[in-house]
Design a protein around this motif. Structure first.
Motif, PDB file in Angstrom:
ATOM      1  N   VAL A   1     -24.095  74.299 -15.766  1.00  0.00           N
ATOM      2  CA  VAL A   1     -23.548  74.864 -14.537  1.00  0.00           C
ATOM      3  C   VAL A   1     -24.631  75.620 -13.778  1.00  0.00           C
ATOM      4  N   ASP A   2     -25.502  76.346 -14.498  1.00  0.00           N
ATOM      5  CA  ASP A   2     -26.583  77.082 -13.839  1.00  0.00           C
ATOM      6  C   ASP A   2     -27.489  76.150 -13.056  1.00  0.00           C
ATOM      7  N   LYS A   3     -27.809  74.995 -13.647  1.00  0.00           N
ATOM      8  CA  LYS A   3     -28.670  74.027 -12.962  1.00  0.00           C
ATOM      9  C   LYS A   3     -27.986  73.496 -11.708  1.00  0.00           C
ATOM     10  N   ALA A   4     -26.698  73.185 -11.844  1.00  0.00           N
ATOM     11  CA  ALA A   4     -25.950  72.693 -10.691  1.00  0.00           C
ATOM     12  C   ALA A   4     -25.827  73.774  -9.629  1.00  0.00           C
ATOM     13  N   ASN A   5     -25.590  75.011 -10.072  1.00  0.00           N
ATOM     14  CA  ASN A   5     -25.470  76.121  -9.127  1.00  0.00           C
ATOM     15  C   ASN A   5     -26.775  76.331  -8.382  1.00  0.00           C
ATOM     16  N   SER A   6     -27.883  76.172  -9.091  1.00  0.00           N
ATOM     17  CA  SER A   6     -29.181  76.304  -8.446  1.00  0.00           C
ATOM     18  C   SER A   6     -29.365  75.259  -7.360  1.00  0.00           C
ATOM     19  N   LEU A   7     -28.904  74.042  -7.612  1.00  0.00           N
ATOM     20  CA  LEU A   7     -28.975  72.985  -6.599  1.00  0.00           C
ATOM     21  C   LEU A   7     -28.111  73.334  -5.393  1.00  0.00           C
ATOM     22  N   ILE A   8     -26.928  73.893  -5.657  1.00  0.00           N
ATOM     23  CA  ILE A   8     -26.016  74.258  -4.565  1.00  0.00           C
ATOM     24  C   ILE A   8     -26.646  75.338  -3.705  1.00  0.00           C
ATOM     25  N   ILE A   9     -27.195  76.395  -4.337  1.00  0.00           N
ATOM     26  CA  ILE A   9     -27.770  77.514  -3.605  1.00  0.00           C
ATOM     27  C   ILE A   9     -28.964  77.048  -2.771  1.00  0.00           C
ATOM     28  N   LYS A  10     -29.773  76.170  -3.333  1.00  0.00           N
ATOM     29  CA  LYS A  10     -30.937  75.656  -2.603  1.00  0.00           C
ATOM     30  C   LYS A  10     -30.522  74.813  -1.400  1.00  0.00           C
ATOM     31  N   SER A  11     -29.278  74.348  -1.400  1.00  0.00           N
ATOM     32  CA  SER A  11     -28.798  73.528  -0.283  1.00  0.00           C
ATOM     33  C   SER A  11     -28.383  74.384   0.906  1.00  0.00           C
ATOM     34  N   LEU A  12     -28.256  75.689   0.686  1.00  0.00           N
ATOM     35  CA  LEU A  12     -27.827  76.584   1.776  1.00  0.00           C
ATOM     36  C   LEU A  12     -28.939  76.801   2.792  1.00  0.00           C
TER      37      LEU A  12
ATOM     38  N   ALA B   1     -11.252  74.468   0.921  1.00  0.00           N
ATOM     39  CA  ALA B   1     -12.690  74.377   0.692  1.00  0.00           C
ATOM     40  C   ALA B   1     -13.418  74.054   1.991  1.00  0.00           C
ATOM     41  N   LEU B   2     -14.610  74.661   2.164  1.00  0.00           N
ATOM     42  CA  LEU B   2     -15.474  74.362   3.293  1.00  0.00           C
ATOM     43  C   LEU B   2     -16.647  73.526   2.804  1.00  0.00           C
ATOM     44  N   PRO B   3     -17.090  72.544   3.589  1.00  0.00           N
ATOM     45  CA  PRO B   3     -18.261  71.767   3.183  1.00  0.00           C
ATOM     46  C   PRO B   3     -19.530  72.604   3.276  1.00  0.00           C
ATOM     47  N   LEU B   4     -20.553  72.184   2.544  1.00  0.00           N
ATOM     48  CA  LEU B   4     -21.810  72.936   2.512  1.00  0.00           C
ATOM     49  C   LEU B   4     -22.413  73.195   3.893  1.00  0.00           C
ATOM     50  N   PRO B   5     -22.398  72.224   4.821  1.00  0.00           N
ATOM     51  CA  PRO B   5     -22.959  72.514   6.145  1.00  0.00           C
ATOM     52  C   PRO B   5     -22.294  73.690   6.851  1.00  0.00           C
ATOM     53  N   VAL B   6     -20.986  73.854   6.638  1.00  0.00           N
ATOM     54  CA  VAL B   6     -20.278  74.978   7.262  1.00  0.00           C
ATOM     55  C   VAL B   6     -20.648  76.290   6.557  1.00  0.00           C
ATOM     56  N   ILE B   7     -20.742  76.269   5.232  1.00  0.00           N
ATOM     57  CA  ILE B   7     -21.199  77.454   4.494  1.00  0.00           C
ATOM     58  C   ILE B   7     -22.597  77.848   4.968  1.00  0.00           C
ATOM     59  N   LYS B   8     -23.445  76.841   5.143  1.00  0.00           N
ATOM     60  CA  LYS B   8     -24.820  77.086   5.609  1.00  0.00           C
ATOM     61  C   LYS B   8     -24.806  77.712   7.003  1.00  0.00           C
TER      62      LYS B   8
ATOM     63  N   GLY C   1     -16.079  78.302  14.524  1.00  0.00           N
ATOM     64  CA  GLY C   1     -15.084  77.275  14.819  1.00  0.00           C
ATOM     65  C   GLY C   1     -14.361  76.725  13.611  1.00  0.00           C
ATOM     66  N   ILE C   2     -14.042  77.604  12.636  1.00  0.00           N
ATOM     67  CA  ILE C   2     -13.321  77.178  11.437  1.00  0.00           C
ATOM     68  C   ILE C   2     -11.824  77.294  11.699  1.00  0.00           C
ATOM     69  N   ALA C   3     -11.095  76.219  11.425  1.00  0.00           N
ATOM     70  CA  ALA C   3      -9.658  76.202  11.706  1.00  0.00           C
ATOM     71  C   ALA C   3      -8.844  76.875  10.611  1.00  0.00           C
ATOM     72  N   ILE C   4      -9.260  76.739   9.347  1.00  0.00           N
ATOM     73  CA  ILE C   4      -8.479  77.311   8.254  1.00  0.00           C
ATOM     74  C   ILE C   4      -8.695  78.819   8.193  1.00  0.00           C
ATOM     75  N   PRO C   5      -7.726  79.581   7.678  1.00  0.00           N
ATOM     76  CA  PRO C   5      -7.917  81.023   7.525  1.00  0.00           C
ATOM     77  C   PRO C   5      -9.061  81.300   6.548  1.00  0.00           C
ATOM     78  N   LEU C   6     -10.092  81.971   7.012  1.00  0.00           N
ATOM     79  CA  LEU C   6     -11.259  82.241   6.169  1.00  0.00           C
ATOM     80  C   LEU C   6     -11.041  83.526   5.382  1.00  0.00           C
ATOM     81  N   THR C   7     -11.056  83.426   4.065  1.00  0.00           N
ATOM     82  CA  THR C   7     -10.931  84.580   3.187  1.00  0.00           C
ATOM     83  C   THR C   7     -11.957  84.469   2.082  1.00  0.00           C
ATOM     84  N   LEU C   8     -12.061  85.518   1.282  1.00  0.00           N
ATOM     85  CA  LEU C   8     -12.975  85.484   0.144  1.00  0.00           C
ATOM     86  C   LEU C   8     -12.604  84.375  -0.832  1.00  0.00           C
ATOM     87  N   TYR C   9     -11.324  84.062  -0.910  1.00  0.00           N
ATOM     88  CA  TYR C   9     -10.886  83.039  -1.858  1.00  0.00           C
ATOM     89  C   TYR C   9     -11.402  81.663  -1.468  1.00  0.00           C
TER      90      TYR C   9
END
Length: 400
Positions: free
Chosen positions: A389-400, A215-222, A337-345
């Motif tokens: 889950v939709d509400k939580a997902n909306s919060l996650i997406i807004k954090s990007l 897993a990558l933290p939100l700041p890295v996804i952003k 600068g991500i150390a782990i192998p980055l894949t769609l998974y």
């Protein structure tokens, strides 16, 4: 009751190998069943009806293999005779040979798995058929393309197969993956009463080790989302599909590829997971639409720009696109600068981790989808109010 004995016929050419055959006698009628096993006269003991080892010979492993094959063959013929005797109906020596040949043609490991693969494809289980094909190819390579009868599979062979993989540097989870599929095929033969269960897998590992956290933290996804890749279209597309998977609650790539335009109605995506058949409903957000709008509308029936052409090998296309995306994600990983192998998974794991951080109940996330049994996670998700889950997902997406 019929009798069987291994015999040796020398070659008519001097210094050549002779042929091993089986002499079967029943009701005073005799037949010969020839094999593909060839040895020199010095390697055959007529009194013991078996091959013998010359201590100085370089053919030790070959001779031991033939000895084992003879033992298996005689054991199988004996079982056939016993089966005919138990039925209580008259049979001939030719019936014994016919049954032996039929068994050899249908119930070798290679043939049995190949027939299973055909049936899986006919039943629409293409992905499962592919995993069985990969396993069979691996086992064939281990066996040097020498087939083996189902009832000859034993603990020694499976331990050797496991050791062969380890010597090649294959991970324990991958070895277990192949072994579990072989075990499933073997168990199917047991269920069909083709063979008796000798439990040849009892000494090899068939579990699943916990993998390194992906897993990558939100700041890295952003950071990945904010990359300007407009001058490198292949990287731009790979990044967009990664972000789309993340926003779609970690949707697997195969499910993304086969999303149809008709699956999006009234602001919601409704689909069934290809892996489990579970029905999922996801709110379609403006962020998802903005990402999709970067690409011309797909001319096919599919929503996302993955499978674009109608009337082609769609599964082959989806796999090739997936390979290219994962390859390009490695290049993106270097940029941020991500150390782990980055894949769609990684998008799937990352959404689970982000959801947990946003306070979605553990019953929903099931510790970042890290249950030892995925079925447990599915039970939790099946009874969940998707609006949570939709509400939580909306919060996650807004954090990007």
């Amino acid at each position: 009751m019929a009798s069987i004995k291994a015999k040796f016929r020398p070659s008519t050419v001097a210094n050549n190998e002779g042929t091993i055959f089986y002499q079967i006698i029943h009701e005073r009628k005799q037949r010969q069943l020839f094999t593909d096993y060839h040895v020199f006269p010095s390697e055959w003991d007529e009194n013991r009806s078996t091959v013998v080892l010359n201590p100085k010979s370089e053919r030790k492993s070959f001779i031991l293999s033939i000895r084992e094959h003879i033992r298996w063959d005689i054991e199988r013929i004996t079982k056939i005779i016993r089966k005919f005797d138990n039925i209580g109906l008259p049979y001939t020596v030719d019936d014994i040979i016919d049954e032996f040949n039929r068994y050899s043609n249908e119930y070798s490991m290679f043939n049995f798995m190949e027939n299973m693969i055909i049936k899986l494809k006919q039943n629409g289980k293409v992905r499962t058929a592919e995993t069985y094909t990969a396993t069979l190819n691996s086992f064939k390579k281990f066996r040097n393309d020498e087939d083996i009868m189902l009832d000859c599979l034993n603990t020694e062979i499976m331990e050797a197969y496991e050791a062969w993989h380890k010597q090649r540097g294959v991970s324990p989870n991958t070895i277990s993956f192949y072994t579990r599929i072989l075990r499933a095929a073997y168990n199917r033969a047991v269920e069909d009463e083709i063979i008796e269960n000798r439990n040849p897998f009892r000494h090899v590992y068939t579990g699943v080790d916990k993998t390194v956290k992906r897993a990558l933290p939100l700041p890295v996804i952003k950071k990945i989302k904010a990359l300007d890749l407009s001058l490198i279209p292949e990287l731009d597309f790979a990044r967009d599909m990664f972000i789309m998977s993340f926003m779609l609650r970690g949707m697997s790539f195969i499910d993304m590829a086969y999303l149809r335009k008709t699956d999006l109605t009234n602001g919601y995506i409704t689909y069934r997971r290809r892996k489990t058949g579970q029905k999922l409903i996801i709110e379609w957000t403006k962020e998802m639409q903005m990402l999709l709008d970067k690409y011309p509308e797909n001319a096919s029936c599919y929503l996302l720009p993955i499978i674009r052409n109608i009337g082609i090998n769609e599964r082959c296309t989806y796999r090739n696109v997936g390979y290219n995306i994962n390859h390009n994600l490695k290049r993106i990983a270097e940029k941020v600068g991500i150390a782990i192998p980055l894949t769609l998974y990684v998008a799937r794991h990352s959404w689970a981790s982000a959801a947990k951080a946003k306070g979605i109940p553990l019953s929903v996330i099931s510790e970042g989808m890290g249950h030892d049994s995925e079925a447990t996670t599915q039970i939790y998700l099946a009874s969940l109010d998707t609006s949570i889950v939709d509400k939580a997902n909306s919060l996650i997406i807004k954090s990007l």
